[in-house]
Design a protein around this motif. Sequence first.
Motif, PDB file in Angstrom:
ATOM      1  N   HIS A   1      -1.425  -2.823  -4.137  1.00  0.00           N
ATOM      2  CA  HIS A   1      -1.018  -3.949  -4.979  1.00  0.00           C
ATOM      3  C   HIS A   1      -1.160  -5.250  -4.197  1.00  0.00           C
ATOM      4  CE1 HIS A   1       0.912  -0.818  -7.458  1.00  0.00           C
ATOM      5  NE2 HIS A   1       0.923  -1.726  -8.433  1.00  0.00           N
ATOM      6  N   LEU A   2      -1.731  -6.250  -4.824  1.00  0.00           N
ATOM      7  CA  LEU A   2      -1.773  -7.597  -4.281  1.00  0.00           C
ATOM      8  C   LEU A   2      -1.043  -8.490  -5.271  1.00  0.00           C
ATOM      9  CD1 LEU A   2      -2.725  -9.628  -2.173  1.00  0.00           C
ATOM     10  CD2 LEU A   2      -4.866  -9.853  -3.454  1.00  0.00           C
ATOM     11  N   GLY A   3       0.106  -9.003  -4.837  1.00  0.00           N
ATOM     12  CA  GLY A   3       0.958  -9.705  -5.780  1.00  0.00           C
ATOM     13  C   GLY A   3       1.362  -8.738  -6.871  1.00  0.00           C
ATOM     14  N   GLY A   4       1.213  -9.112  -8.102  1.00  0.00           N
ATOM     15  CA  GLY A   4       1.586  -8.229  -9.204  1.00  0.00           C
ATOM     16  C   GLY A   4       0.440  -7.416  -9.750  1.00  0.00           C
ATOM     17  N   THR A   5      -0.700  -7.382  -9.044  1.00  0.00           N
ATOM     18  CA  THR A   5      -1.888  -6.697  -9.543  1.00  0.00           C
ATOM     19  C   THR A   5      -2.168  -5.436  -8.754  1.00  0.00           C
ATOM     20  OG1 THR A   5      -2.871  -8.829 -10.176  1.00  0.00           O
ATOM     21  CG2 THR A   5      -4.355  -6.932 -10.028  1.00  0.00           C
ATOM     22  N   GLU A   6      -2.406  -4.337  -9.443  1.00  0.00           N
ATOM     23  CA  GLU A   6      -2.814  -3.111  -8.768  1.00  0.00           C
ATOM     24  C   GLU A   6      -4.328  -3.134  -8.588  1.00  0.00           C
ATOM     25  OE1 GLU A   6      -3.255   1.693  -9.220  1.00  0.00           O
ATOM     26  OE2 GLU A   6      -1.881   0.672 -10.596  1.00  0.00           O
ATOM     27  N   LEU A   7      -4.758  -3.318  -7.344  1.00  0.00           N
ATOM     28  CA  LEU A   7      -6.190  -3.393  -7.063  1.00  0.00           C
ATOM     29  C   LEU A   7      -6.896  -2.064  -7.303  1.00  0.00           C
ATOM     30  CD1 LEU A   7      -6.212  -5.507  -3.766  1.00  0.00           C
ATOM     31  CD2 LEU A   7      -6.246  -6.294  -6.133  1.00  0.00           C
TER      32      LEU A   7
ATOM     33  N   ILE B   1       0.858  -1.188   0.000  1.00  0.00           N
ATOM     34  CA  ILE B   1       0.000   0.000   0.000  1.00  0.00           C
ATOM     35  C   ILE B   1       0.893   1.236   0.000  1.00  0.00           C
ATOM     36  CG2 ILE B   1      -1.774   1.271   1.284  1.00  0.00           C
ATOM     37  CD1 ILE B   1      -2.532  -1.442   2.587  1.00  0.00           C
ATOM     38  N   ARG B   2       0.601   2.158  -0.907  1.00  0.00           N
ATOM     39  CA  ARG B   2       1.402   3.374  -1.006  1.00  0.00           C
ATOM     40  C   ARG B   2       0.502   4.602  -1.158  1.00  0.00           C
ATOM     41  NH1 ARG B   2       4.458   0.402   0.611  1.00  0.00           N
ATOM     42  NH2 ARG B   2       6.557  -0.183  -0.070  1.00  0.00           N
ATOM     43  N   GLY B   3       0.717   5.574  -0.261  1.00  0.00           N
ATOM     44  CA  GLY B   3       0.044   6.869  -0.370  1.00  0.00           C
ATOM     45  C   GLY B   3      -1.470   6.792  -0.299  1.00  0.00           C
ATOM     46  N   LEU B   4      -1.989   5.830   0.441  1.00  0.00           N
ATOM     47  CA  LEU B   4      -3.440   5.616   0.470  1.00  0.00           C
ATOM     48  C   LEU B   4      -4.150   6.750   1.206  1.00  0.00           C
ATOM     49  CD1 LEU B   4      -5.689   3.632  -0.317  1.00  0.00           C
ATOM     50  CD2 LEU B   4      -5.419   2.588   1.939  1.00  0.00           C
TER      51      LEU B   4
ATOM     52  N   LEU C   1      -6.027 -12.600   4.235  1.00  0.00           N
ATOM     53  CA  LEU C   1      -7.208 -12.511   5.084  1.00  0.00           C
ATOM     54  C   LEU C   1      -7.198 -11.191   5.828  1.00  0.00           C
ATOM     55  CD1 LEU C   1      -7.429 -16.058   6.728  1.00  0.00           C
ATOM     56  CD2 LEU C   1      -9.224 -14.977   5.358  1.00  0.00           C
ATOM     57  N   LEU C   2      -8.350 -10.527   5.874  1.00  0.00           N
ATOM     58  CA  LEU C   2      -8.519  -9.277   6.601  1.00  0.00           C
ATOM     59  C   LEU C   2      -9.490  -9.527   7.751  1.00  0.00           C
ATOM     60  CD1 LEU C   2      -9.104  -6.908   3.531  1.00  0.00           C
ATOM     61  CD2 LEU C   2      -6.917  -7.550   4.572  1.00  0.00           C
ATOM     62  N   PHE C   3      -9.081  -9.189   8.966  1.00  0.00           N
ATOM     63  CA  PHE C   3      -9.925  -9.354  10.144  1.00  0.00           C
ATOM     64  C   PHE C   3     -10.147  -7.992  10.780  1.00  0.00           C
ATOM     65  CE2 PHE C   3      -8.008 -13.842  10.753  1.00  0.00           C
ATOM     66  CZ  PHE C   3      -8.991 -14.391   9.930  1.00  0.00           C
ATOM     67  N   ASP C   4     -11.412  -7.610  10.927  1.00  0.00           N
ATOM     68  CA  ASP C   4     -11.741  -6.298  11.480  1.00  0.00           C
ATOM     69  C   ASP C   4     -12.348  -6.441  12.871  1.00  0.00           C
ATOM     70  OD1 ASP C   4     -12.247  -3.640  11.880  1.00  0.00           O
ATOM     71  OD2 ASP C   4     -13.924  -3.513  10.478  1.00  0.00           O
ATOM     72  N   GLU C   5     -11.505  -6.361  13.903  1.00  0.00           N
ATOM     73  CA  GLU C   5     -11.961  -6.428  15.294  1.00  0.00           C
ATOM     74  C   GLU C   5     -12.912  -7.606  15.500  1.00  0.00           C
ATOM     75  OE1 GLU C   5     -10.695  -4.652  17.584  1.00  0.00           O
ATOM     76  OE2 GLU C   5     -10.232  -2.631  16.895  1.00  0.00           O
ATOM     77  N   ILE C   6     -12.480  -8.785  15.106  1.00  0.00           N
ATOM     78  CA  ILE C   6     -13.394  -9.923  15.065  1.00  0.00           C
ATOM     79  C   ILE C   6     -13.794 -10.445  16.438  1.00  0.00           C
ATOM     80  CG2 ILE C   6     -12.705 -10.675  12.774  1.00  0.00           C
ATOM     81  CD1 ILE C   6     -10.896 -12.758  14.088  1.00  0.00           C
TER      82      ILE C   6
ATOM     83  N   SER D   1     -10.495   0.289  10.416  1.00  0.00           N
ATOM     84  CA  SER D   1     -11.543  -0.378   9.633  1.00  0.00           C
ATOM     85  C   SER D   1     -11.603   0.159   8.208  1.00  0.00           C
ATOM     86  CB  SER D   1     -12.902  -0.216  10.316  1.00  0.00           C
ATOM     87  OG  SER D   1     -12.933  -0.901  11.552  1.00  0.00           O
ATOM     88  N   THR D   2     -11.439   1.457   8.060  1.00  0.00           N
ATOM     89  CA  THR D   2     -11.467   2.051   6.722  1.00  0.00           C
ATOM     90  C   THR D   2     -10.325   1.514   5.877  1.00  0.00           C
ATOM     91  OG1 THR D   2     -12.512   4.068   7.552  1.00  0.00           O
ATOM     92  CG2 THR D   2     -11.388   4.216   5.427  1.00  0.00           C
ATOM     93  N   LEU D   3      -9.164   1.344   6.484  1.00  0.00           N
ATOM     94  CA  LEU D   3      -8.020   0.791   5.757  1.00  0.00           C
ATOM     95  C   LEU D   3      -8.348  -0.607   5.236  1.00  0.00           C
ATOM     96  CD1 LEU D   3      -5.125   0.710   4.786  1.00  0.00           C
ATOM     97  CD2 LEU D   3      -4.397   0.215   7.128  1.00  0.00           C
ATOM     98  N   LEU D   4      -8.936  -1.445   6.081  1.00  0.00           N
ATOM     99  CA  LEU D   4      -9.290  -2.795   5.648  1.00  0.00           C
ATOM    100  C   LEU D   4     -10.344  -2.771   4.552  1.00  0.00           C
ATOM    101  CD1 LEU D   4      -9.402  -4.654   9.093  1.00  0.00           C
ATOM    102  CD2 LEU D   4      -7.560  -4.656   7.408  1.00  0.00           C
ATOM    103  N   ARG D   5     -11.320  -1.889   4.683  1.00  0.00           N
ATOM    104  CA  ARG D   5     -12.371  -1.797   3.672  1.00  0.00           C
ATOM    105  C   ARG D   5     -11.811  -1.307   2.334  1.00  0.00           C
ATOM    106  NH1 ARG D   5     -17.635  -2.077   5.073  1.00  0.00           N
ATOM    107  NH2 ARG D   5     -18.204  -0.684   3.370  1.00  0.00           N
ATOM    108  N   CYS D   6     -10.819  -0.451   2.377  1.00  0.00           N
ATOM    109  CA  CYS D   6     -10.185  -0.001   1.135  1.00  0.00           C
ATOM    110  C   CYS D   6      -9.405  -1.140   0.482  1.00  0.00           C
ATOM    111  CB  CYS D   6      -9.260   1.182   1.409  1.00  0.00           C
ATOM    112  SG  CYS D   6     -10.112   2.748   1.720  1.00  0.00           S
ATOM    113  N   VAL D   7      -8.703  -1.935   1.292  1.00  0.00           N
ATOM    114  CA  VAL D   7      -7.952  -3.062   0.739  1.00  0.00           C
ATOM    115  C   VAL D   7      -8.895  -4.040   0.060  1.00  0.00           C
ATOM    116  CG1 VAL D   7      -6.515  -5.060   1.316  1.00  0.00           C
ATOM    117  CG2 VAL D   7      -6.035  -2.841   2.371  1.00  0.00           C
ATOM    118  N   ASP D   8     -10.068  -4.257   0.644  1.00  0.00           N
ATOM    119  CA  ASP D   8     -11.045  -5.186   0.065  1.00  0.00           C
ATOM    120  C   ASP D   8     -11.913  -4.533  -1.013  1.00  0.00           C
ATOM    121  OD1 ASP D   8     -12.064  -7.890   0.166  1.00  0.00           O
ATOM    122  OD2 ASP D   8     -13.942  -7.022   0.885  1.00  0.00           O
ATOM    123  N   LEU D   9     -11.624  -3.257  -1.321  1.00  0.00           N
ATOM    124  CA  LEU D   9     -12.339  -2.506  -2.360  1.00  0.00           C
ATOM    125  C   LEU D   9     -13.814  -2.300  -2.035  1.00  0.00           C
ATOM    126  CD1 LEU D   9     -10.770  -4.142  -5.570  1.00  0.00           C
ATOM    127  CD2 LEU D   9      -9.954  -2.162  -4.257  1.00  0.00           C
TER     128      LEU D   9
END
Length: 246
Positions: free
Chosen positions: A63-69, A8-11, A162-167, A45-53
């Motif tokens: 980026h996840l692996g070689g893909t820019e989400l 993650i860069r400059g999010l 895996l993303l876990f948000d205060e589970i 939580s917002t960070l996790l929601r952004c990662v999961d789009l």
Amino acid sequence: MSEPLLRIRGLRKQYGERLVLRSIDLDVAEHQVVCLIGGSGSGKSTLLRCVDLLDTVDDGTIHLGGTELTDPRLDDHAARRRIGIVFQAYNLFPHLSVVDNITLAPRKVHKVPRKQAEEYAKELLARLGLSDKAKDYPDRLSGGQQQRAAIARALATEPEVLLFDEITSALDPELVGEVLDVVADLKQRGLTILMATHEMGFARHAADRVCFLEDGVIREQGTAEQVLTDPQHESTRRFLARVLDR
């Protein structure tokens, strides 16, 4: 050094006039557990929601692996299939049995045949101590069992991260340990996990790295021992003193 699995860069994320994330830079290596800590409203939580789009990113890249989400040309649904997320609330469909909750995405999204999906779901339930709950409906399960079923559902699509948000935040205190034991087992199995948590003891023992967020900024990050026992930033020290009641 190999490239991190999640980079993650400059999010940056803003809701109306409120800037929630400010230029977040974060790396998560494959097989690593990274814990996000910080007070309510810090941006975890917002960070996790952004990662999961689930939330649209206003600026920066993921980026996840070689893909820019965050590439606007990318199919969000295809990208999201590579990520599993579990929220504070279990979000199980009440009208579906546990096994049907777990197999829904593999069958409908990934087009896995029902028999194959159910066999894998039963393997996951056995691993999570829920073999006898496959045909039960969510309202027949305890909070800890529901959260374990939600984790099984996230695992069913074999995500890369895996993303876990205060589970554990919605669980009674006596049920917290059983869910954290599941996460510790997932770490031992080599899964890559990014999780927001208020369980400092768990973060100390299970996290490879800990990131302290405040006002949408990562104020401090490092090994769990460094951040939690010898924090360098005054904000981190104040937060830990408050939550650990030092």
